[in-house]
Design an enzyme around this catalytic site. Structure first.
Site, mmCIF file in Angstrom:
data_model
loop_
_atom_site.group_PDB
_atom_site.id
_atom_site.type_symbol
_atom_site.label_atom_id
_atom_site.label_comp_id
_atom_site.label_asym_id
_atom_site.label_seq_id
_atom_site.Cartn_x
_atom_site.Cartn_y
_atom_site.Cartn_z
ATOM 1 N N LYS A 19 -14.898 11.091 1.521
ATOM 2 C CA LYS A 19 -13.560 10.816 2.055
ATOM 3 C C LYS A 19 -13.545 11.218 3.521
ATOM 4 O O LYS A 19 -14.351 12.052 3.956
ATOM 5 C CB LYS A 19 -12.489 11.609 1.292
ATOM 6 N N LYS A 24 -14.459 9.037 -9.717
ATOM 7 C CA LYS A 24 -13.953 7.662 -9.870
ATOM 8 C C LYS A 24 -15.110 6.666 -9.908
ATOM 9 O O LYS A 24 -15.168 5.801 -10.781
ATOM 10 C CB LYS A 24 -13.018 7.355 -8.693
HETATM 11 P P1 NAD Z 1 -0.003 3.028 2.492
HETATM 12 O O1 NAD Z 1 -0.134 3.761 3.750
HETATM 13 O O2 NAD Z 1 -0.192 1.540 2.513
HETATM 14 O O3 NAD Z 1 1.414 3.315 1.828
HETATM 15 C C1 NAD Z 1 1.878 4.603 1.545
HETATM 16 C C2 NAD Z 1 3.311 4.442 1.069
HETATM 17 O O4 NAD Z 1 3.787 5.702 0.638
HETATM 18 C C3 NAD Z 1 4.274 3.955 2.137
HETATM 19 O O5 NAD Z 1 5.202 3.070 1.567
HETATM 20 C C4 NAD Z 1 4.986 5.238 2.571
HETATM 21 O O6 NAD Z 1 6.263 4.985 3.103
HETATM 22 C C5 NAD Z 1 5.051 5.947 1.255
HETATM 23 N N1 NAD Z 1 5.239 7.375 1.380
HETATM 24 C C6 NAD Z 1 4.683 8.241 2.260
HETATM 25 N N2 NAD Z 1 5.154 9.491 2.051
HETATM 26 C C7 NAD Z 1 5.977 9.403 0.992
HETATM 27 C C8 NAD Z 1 6.779 10.326 0.281
HETATM 28 N N3 NAD Z 1 6.788 11.616 0.625
HETATM 29 N N4 NAD Z 1 7.510 9.878 -0.759
HETATM 30 C C9 NAD Z 1 7.485 8.566 -1.100
HETATM 31 N N5 NAD Z 1 6.784 7.635 -0.467
HETATM 32 C C10 NAD Z 1 6.048 8.056 0.567
HETATM 33 O O7 NAD Z 1 -1.041 3.724 1.482
HETATM 34 P P2 NAD Z 1 -1.707 3.111 0.205
HETATM 35 O O8 NAD Z 1 -3.022 2.547 0.583
HETATM 36 O O9 NAD Z 1 -0.702 2.290 -0.538
HETATM 37 O O10 NAD Z 1 -2.027 4.449 -0.622
HETATM 38 C C11 NAD Z 1 -1.066 5.050 -1.478
HETATM 39 C C12 NAD Z 1 -1.791 5.947 -2.467
HETATM 40 O O11 NAD Z 1 -2.737 5.169 -3.173
HETATM 41 C C13 NAD Z 1 -2.584 7.085 -1.825
HETATM 42 O O12 NAD Z 1 -2.570 8.203 -2.685
HETATM 43 C C14 NAD Z 1 -3.987 6.537 -1.754
HETATM 44 O O13 NAD Z 1 -4.970 7.553 -1.724
HETATM 45 C C15 NAD Z 1 -4.009 5.769 -3.058
HETATM 46 N N6 NAD Z 1 -5.068 4.761 -3.095
HETATM 47 C C16 NAD Z 1 -5.072 3.724 -2.218
HETATM 48 C C17 NAD Z 1 -6.117 2.812 -2.283
HETATM 49 C C18 NAD Z 1 -6.173 1.619 -1.373
HETATM 50 O O14 NAD Z 1 -7.096 0.816 -1.539
HETATM 51 N N7 NAD Z 1 -5.233 1.430 -0.474
HETATM 52 C C19 NAD Z 1 -7.125 2.954 -3.233
HETATM 53 C C20 NAD Z 1 -7.069 4.019 -4.128
HETATM 54 C C21 NAD Z 1 -6.020 4.915 -4.039
#
Ligand code: NAD
Length: 427
Positions: free
Chosen positions: A104, A92
């Protein structure tokens, strides 16, 4: 699940290697993480008992700069999962031309079962154990699933205590008052939004004619749902870990976000004048959401959501991977055969690490940018790299995922090869 994650990630590398010639030394280097640390974190719980949690930090490759990557608090965290997430971070950062390598971290726990005091002791204990493994010029943690700015603030504070100097650049995603950047909390979704806005016109898709389903309603999912809603897209379904809501005529996303913040649950909310009614009955499961007949599907929860088992039932013609690794490589093939366009995580969700990089830059020069400046620079980066990857995918007649890996591989190989290859030592 996770036993196959790193090898699954490596399959994407193998596929990209069919389209690009890079030195065998670089290929060999990229197959393995540079360093993996496993720690056992003792935490004094509120009831006086002692619990020990398993934690990990993996630095995958630092050929292009200090490594960078989030810390995840989740019951399914394993070393294999953290290694594959660190692999994705490596590609990335290279795909977005950010001068970082990939890393990570994670702790295996259900954070919902811990009090705030316990979470603070755990976060500080984790830093105590990995302090020699991280640093502003070594490896820089950030938030990920179930970690947030307050936790990043604790981690930065603990590192600063250990080093006896305030060191804001050691962690990104901090609260603003501790050296955070404006725009960091919305950056992942904002970056994804710029990617969607760059790509959809290429398919003659206008927002008002485009329906969207978003899986995951956290930091990334809830914000992308709102950005799309405000841009005129019809967001018809959203979900969290408990399930979701669906309304073919479109959901009022800002009201759902408000509702979720106050009750921690998702409900469809309809507003007339100043009166809002929350509707319970249009509930759907996460599996059903993925298979909806919508134009754009946005997985924004966890990895391995679309697999060889359900890929054939996916109907959305466009998938934007906001989560990391939501589609397995077995599913990739099925989706490709169905003509579904997948826009890959290493491009689509790179807004988070991009603004993390901006935060690190601001910390190091001690001068802070306006929100407009952050978003403008983010837009430029996301749009430029999206266009470049689009061109590669057309030149090589390959998927956008393979094109993104080819784009990243070229930059990674250049950095690895610059230190010398077999050719330099044997001629
Ligand atoms: P978060 O903890 O804020 O939210 C996660 C969400 O997913 C919550 O709403 C939770 O209820 C939901 N969830 C969990 N298990 C689930 C399931 N089995 N089915 C459906 N929903 C489910 O996390 P986030 O920061 O929003 O991250 C979400 C994704 O985005 C992850 O894969 C993370 O690696 C990726 N990501 C996040 C960031 C960031 O800056 N936050 C950056 C790049 C990638």
């Amino acid at each position: 699940m996770t036993a196959t994650l790193l090898s699954d990630a490596n399959q994407r590398l193998e596929k990209a290697l069919q389209y690009v010639t890079i030195h065998e030394d670089a290929i060999e280097r990229l197959k393995f993480p540079k360093a993996s640390l496993t720690v056992s974190i003792p935490v004094r719980m509120d009831d006086g008992s002692l619990r020990v949690f398993q934690g990990y930090r993996v630095r995958y490759d630092d050929s292009r700069g200090p490594t960078k990557g989030g810390v995840r608090f989740h019951p399914s965290v394993t070393l294999d999962e953290v290694q594959s997430l660190a692999f994705w971070m490596t590609f990335k950062c290279a795909a977005l031309s950010i001068p970082f390598g990939g890393a990570k971290g994670g702790i295996t726990l259900n954070p919902k079962e811990l009090s705030k005091f316990e979470l603070e002791r755990l976060s500080r204990g984790y830093i105590d154990l990995i302090a020699d493994f991280i640093g502003p010029d070594i490896d820089i943690p950030a938030p990920d699933v179930y970690t947030n700015p307050m936790i990043m603030g604790w981690m930065m504070d603990q590192y600063s205590t250990i080093r006896r100097q305030i060191t804001p650049a050691v962690v990104t995603g901090k609260p603003l008052t501790m050296g955070g950047s404006l725009g960091r909390e919305t950056a992942t979704a904002m970056g994804a939004f710029f990617t969607i806005q760059t790509l959809m016109p290429k398919y003659d898709r206008r927002p008002e004619e485009t329906t969207v389903a978003v899986q995951g309603f956290g930091n990334a999912g809830s914000v992308i749902a709102e950005l799309l809603f405000r841009a005129g897209y019809k967001v018809v379904a959203v979900s969290d870990s408990q399930g979701g809501v669906y309304a073919p005529e479109g959901l009022d996303i800002p009201s759902i976000r408000q509702f979720k913040e106050s009750t921690r649950g998702i409900k469809a909310v309809y507003c007339k004048g100043t009166v809002c009614n929350s509707i319970d009955h249009e509930v759907l499961t996460n599996a059903e959401l993925l298979e909806l007949d919508v134009d754009i599907l946005v997985p924004a929860a966890l990895e391995n959501q679309i697999t060889g088992e359900n890929a054939a039932r996916i109907r959305a013609p466009f998938i934007f991977e906001v989560a990391n690794g939501p589609i397995t490589s077995a599913a990739d093939q099925i989706l490709e055969e169905k003509g579904i366009q997948v826009f890959p995580d290493i491009l689509v969700n790179a807004g988070g690490v991009t603004v993390s990089y901006f935060e690190w830059v601001q910390n190091r020069c001690g001068y802070y940018w306006s929100l407009e400046e952050v978003n403008q620079r983010l837009k430029e980066k996301m749009t430029r790299e999206t266009e470049l990857i689009w061109v590669i995918s057309h030149e090589l007649s390959c998927s956008m995922r393979t094109a993104a890996y080819v784009h990243a591989l070229k930059r990674l190989a250049e950095a690895i090869e610059a230190k010398g290859t077999r050719d330099d030592y044997t001629s």
